[in-house]
Scaffold this active site. Structure first.
Site, mmCIF file in Angstrom:
data_model
loop_
_atom_site.group_PDB
_atom_site.id
_atom_site.type_symbol
_atom_site.label_atom_id
_atom_site.label_comp_id
_atom_site.label_asym_id
_atom_site.label_seq_id
_atom_site.Cartn_x
_atom_site.Cartn_y
_atom_site.Cartn_z
ATOM 1 N N CYS A 175 0.924 -1.159 -0.031
ATOM 2 C CA CYS A 175 0.163 0.174 0.033
ATOM 3 C C CYS A 175 0.902 1.221 -0.051
ATOM 4 C CB CYS A 175 -0.837 0.159 1.256
ATOM 5 S SG CYS A 175 -1.817 -1.212 1.273
ATOM 6 N N ARG A 187 3.230 1.539 -7.617
ATOM 7 C CA ARG A 187 3.348 0.606 -6.758
ATOM 8 C C ARG A 187 2.326 -0.451 -6.925
ATOM 9 N NH1 ARG A 187 6.180 2.143 -1.616
ATOM 10 N NH2 ARG A 187 4.670 0.874 -0.365
ATOM 11 N N TRP A 200 -3.246 -1.919 -1.651
ATOM 12 C CA TRP A 200 -2.940 -3.314 -2.156
ATOM 13 C C TRP A 200 -3.731 -4.315 -1.473
ATOM 14 C CZ3 TRP A 200 -1.079 -5.234 -6.985
ATOM 15 C CH2 TRP A 200 -0.782 -6.637 -6.904
ATOM 16 N N ASN A 203 0.076 0.311 6.065
ATOM 17 C CA ASN A 203 0.665 -0.455 5.105
ATOM 18 C C ASN A 203 1.255 -1.824 5.640
ATOM 19 O OD1 ASN A 203 1.837 -1.685 2.806
ATOM 20 N ND2 ASN A 203 3.773 -0.331 2.832
ATOM 21 N N GLY A 204 0.973 -2.946 5.467
ATOM 22 C CA GLY A 204 1.478 -4.117 6.109
ATOM 23 C C GLY A 204 0.553 -5.180 6.381
ATOM 24 N N GLU A 232 12.897 -22.653 -14.414
ATOM 25 C CA GLU A 232 12.879 -21.220 -14.064
ATOM 26 C C GLU A 232 13.932 -20.523 -14.518
ATOM 27 O OE1 GLU A 232 10.330 -19.687 -13.619
ATOM 28 O OE2 GLU A 232 11.128 -17.607 -12.623
ATOM 29 N N LYS A 251 13.891 -17.173 -16.913
ATOM 30 C CA LYS A 251 14.226 -15.780 -16.512
ATOM 31 C C LYS A 251 15.131 -15.312 -17.539
ATOM 32 C CE LYS A 251 11.841 -14.596 -14.202
ATOM 33 N NZ LYS A 251 10.793 -15.566 -14.320
ATOM 34 N N GLU A 278 13.829 -14.674 -21.155
ATOM 35 C CA GLU A 278 12.981 -13.519 -21.375
ATOM 36 C C GLU A 278 13.283 -12.176 -21.032
ATOM 37 O OE1 GLU A 278 9.356 -13.484 -18.403
ATOM 38 O OE2 GLU A 278 10.735 -14.222 -17.096
ATOM 39 N N HIS A 287 20.446 -38.338 -24.177
ATOM 40 C CA HIS A 287 19.597 -38.484 -25.146
ATOM 41 C C HIS A 287 19.213 -37.669 -26.286
ATOM 42 C CE1 HIS A 287 18.205 -42.279 -22.724
ATOM 43 N NE2 HIS A 287 18.457 -41.330 -21.585
ATOM 44 N N LYS A 341 2.787 -8.239 -18.479
ATOM 45 C CA LYS A 341 2.911 -8.637 -17.169
ATOM 46 C C LYS A 341 1.800 -9.570 -16.855
ATOM 47 C CE LYS A 341 4.370 -9.259 -12.651
ATOM 48 N NZ LYS A 341 5.293 -10.045 -12.699
HETATM 49 C C1 AGP Z 1 7.525 -15.103 -15.602
HETATM 50 O O1 AGP Z 1 8.770 -14.248 -15.499
HETATM 51 C C2 AGP Z 1 6.688 -14.620 -16.897
HETATM 52 N N1 AGP Z 1 6.518 -13.114 -16.780
HETATM 53 C C3 AGP Z 1 5.289 -15.286 -17.204
HETATM 54 O O2 AGP Z 1 5.876 -16.440 -17.458
HETATM 55 C C4 AGP Z 1 4.216 -15.351 -16.258
HETATM 56 O O3 AGP Z 1 4.817 -16.293 -15.132
HETATM 57 C C5 AGP Z 1 2.942 -16.162 -16.795
HETATM 58 O O4 AGP Z 1 2.652 -15.453 -17.844
HETATM 59 C C6 AGP Z 1 2.127 -16.375 -15.702
HETATM 60 O O5 AGP Z 1 1.250 -15.348 -15.279
HETATM 61 P P1 AGP Z 1 0.452 -15.427 -13.910
HETATM 62 O O6 AGP Z 1 1.445 -15.837 -12.749
HETATM 63 O O7 AGP Z 1 0.132 -13.975 -13.686
HETATM 64 O O8 AGP Z 1 -0.635 -16.180 -14.042
#
Ligand code: AGP
Length: 608
Positions: free
Chosen positions: A2, A27, A75, A101-102, A481, A485, A488, A504, A603
């Protein structure tokens, strides 16, 4: 998180508060509100939705007269976004207004105490208990009431407080959640973050935990809980606004990587009480747990990668078969899922189209849905039977870090909760696991304390054409993962492989100088992973390895080693992922990429 802004001076407060809240919009929030002390009364307006909705409603602040006030962007963590759940919250007689906030971890206990004293509540928030609690203790001295209240509260907080019994005064106090005092000329401010007040002053106090701010007119006092005045250093902010929004960090991604210890602590600690797992938000009964036939974990991207870890962890601790799937596949494959099955949907945004569709597919077929979500009131959370919220706070960078890490904790909490209830986890194992999981925040903190080796290595490797990630067992899950990272945000081609798969096919890709990142934290698989490192080294690869502290054998084979603090192998993913996040971040920075907004990505993927 928040956003809090407070003002006390000789100008009209409302427009200043709205302007400050606007600077905190980055934020992330879902509602906003302000309260103004106008002589003998408090006037307040608060609304769900964007700040503009609030501003339009009060004509840019013209409607609320007064030179002292507090403002808030919310938030949501406890209580869905709504007008009534928005801050500020008033005490029962309307004489005190408070913003927060918290997270108040023991708010249910405090609420019960106050209800037994005749208090009634209008919101679903944890925060409202605090405005009533201060009223409960108030006997004419606001500082005393605040001190008594914070001694009762468990959790994290930054409070801004005004009271009709203290015209001309503004109060604040913090613990774990950031709060600053802006020092103006005849006027002063409080704020969660520097951007809110940067257009008014660059001189601030950074408050420490349990420091109480008492501003009376132009006089600013900071007290400790013994009411002794604390001598504060004035910090002159020479950042520009953009840097200030990122707390002084260059990008939101590195800021959010650094926020992981607190995000993990906020997500886990409120759910471990008296040596037990307490998941208030999950209504799954012991009978339902004991009749569970199968568990599905579904998500996209990093959320899916959390599910891959979740499969290993939940199967190990509950002995219930777990299937983990990409949401975009699950929704179209006419899945064999139904009554008696538990479907766990993982989603930071709670709005991912494929994950929402998979949730609906599962529900139509009779399965019970539990979602792990970071955004309160999001579509996925609203359509689930149970929700286990991660309390990572808003995640701005497209590449997820702290949300991924808190989702991992949700997997551990769910696995422990089910395993304890279906008898698969003994009392001794429970104690061990609960002790281990609570060490994760400090161990992540230890890793992020010294980023220099990774920063330096990234500066040597950011020109790589291909980078491969290898791991076995839980290390393979994290390799997935790490590879995502990297690709992307740096646009470098990368793949993650189960190390046993090398022979394989993938090993044919290894050439002189190919960078292979080998994860070797699982004791039972270490020797096999070491053999895989030798195999790729023999074909010219350069190896960057991650291992647990003390396992120096890895140095005989790897060219560069990063150690994670020792931890039960089951919880290693929470630590192993952090160096990979940092490496990817520094590689992308070296390449000059738009780290927070990588090309072609959003996002939240709310379309198919
Ligand atoms: C992760 O770094 C990416 N931005 C992307 O893979 C993300 O995890 C995926 O789109 C799922 O999003 P969500 O967790 O909001 O459902």
């Amino acid at each position: 998180m928040c956003g809090i802004v407070g003002y006390i001076g000789n100008k009209q407060a409302a427009p200043i508060l709205l302007g400050g809240l606007e600077k905190l919009e980055y934020r992330g929030y879902d509602s906003a509100g302000i309260a103004i002390l106008d002589g003998e009364k408090i006037t307040m307006e608060k609304t769900k939705g964007r700040l503009k909705v609030l501003s339009d409603k009060i004509h840019g602040g013209e409607d609320l007269k007064g030179t002292i006030g507090i403002g808030h962007t919310r938030w949501a963590t406890h209580g869905a976004p709504s007008d009534i759940n928005s801050h500020p919250h008033l005490s029962r007689n309307g004489r005190i207004a408070l913003v927060h906030n918290g997270i108040i971890e023991n708010y249910l206990q405090i609420k019960a105490l106050l209800e037994s004293e005749g208090y009634t509540f209008v919101s679903d928030t944890d925060t409202e208990v605090v405005s009533h609690l201060i009223d409960y203790y108030y006997n004419g001295n606001m500082i005393d009431a605040i001190i008594k209240a914070i001694h009762r509260i468990e959790g994290s907080y930054a409070f801004g407080i005004i009271s009709v019994d203290h015209p001309g005064e503004l109060f604040a106090v913090r613990k774990s959640s950031p709060l600053i005092v802006g020092l103006g000329n005849g006027e002063n401010y409080i704020a969660s973050d520097i951007p809110a007040i940067l257009s008014h002053t660059r001189d601030v106090y950074f408050l420490e935990d349990n420091e109480i701010v008492w501003i009376k007119g132009a006089d600013v006092k900071v007290l400790d809980v013994y009411k002794h005045e604390v001598k504060k250093e004035v910090f002159h902010v020479d950042w520009d606004v953009s840097a200030a929004e990122k707390g002084g960090y260059e990008h939101f991604m590195i800021k959010e990587i650094m926020e992981q210890p607190k995000a993990i602590e906020d997500t886990v600690c409120p759910r471990i009480q008296g040596g037990n797992i307490v998941l208030d938000d999950i209504k799954l009964t012991k009978e339902q747990i004991n009749s569970l036939k199968k568990i599905y974990i579904i998500g996209c991207g990093s959320a899916y990668h959390v599910g891959v870890v979740g499969k290993y962890v939940i199967e190990k601790l509950t002995r219930i078969p777990v299937e983990v799937e990409l949401a975009s596949e699950f929704r179209y494959r006419d899945p064999i899922v139904g009554k008696g099955d538990l479907v766990i949907i993982i989603s930071q945004s709670g709005e991912t189209a494929d994950s929402l569709a998979a949730l609906r597919e599962a529900k139509v077929r009779g399965a019970r849905v539990l979602s792990v979500v970071n955004v309160v009131g999001s579509s996925i959370s609203r359509e689930s039977d149970d929700v286990l919220y991660t309390w990572a706070g808003p995640e701005i960078s497209v590449a997820t870090t702290k949300a991924y890490s808190t989702q991992l904790q949700a997997m551990y909490l769910i696995a422990l909760h089910i395993g304890i209830n279906n008898g698969k986890i003994s009392e001794e194992e429970k104690e061990h696991y609960l002790a281990e999981i609570q060490t994760i925040p400090s161990k992540v903190g230890k890793i992020i304390e010294d980023v220099a080796p990774l920063q330096n290595y990234a500066s040597k490797k950011y020109g790589s054409k291909d980078i491969f990630f290898l791991g076995r067992g839980l290390d393979y899950c994290v390799a997935l993962e790490g590879s995502l990272k990297l690709k992307e945000i740096s646009y470098i081609h990368s793949e993650a492989y189960a190390a046993g798969e090398l022979k394989h096919g993938p090993i044919s890709l290894i050439e002189d100088g190919t960078l292979v990142i080998a994860l070797a934290t699982q004791d039972s698989l270490f020797e096999k992973l070491l053999s895989n490192i030798k195999e790729v080294k023999a074909r010219g690869a350069t190896v960057f390895a991650i291992a647990q502290e003390g396992n120096t054998e890895i140095e005989k084979e790897a060219d560069f080693v990063v150690y994670i603090p020792k931890i039960d192998n089951l919880f290693a993913p929470s630590l192993t992922v952090v160096p990979l996040q940092l490496f990817s971040y520094y590689v992308a920075v070296n390449k000059g990429c738009d780290v927070d907004k990588p090309r072609n990505l959003a996002k939240s993927v709310t379309v198919e």
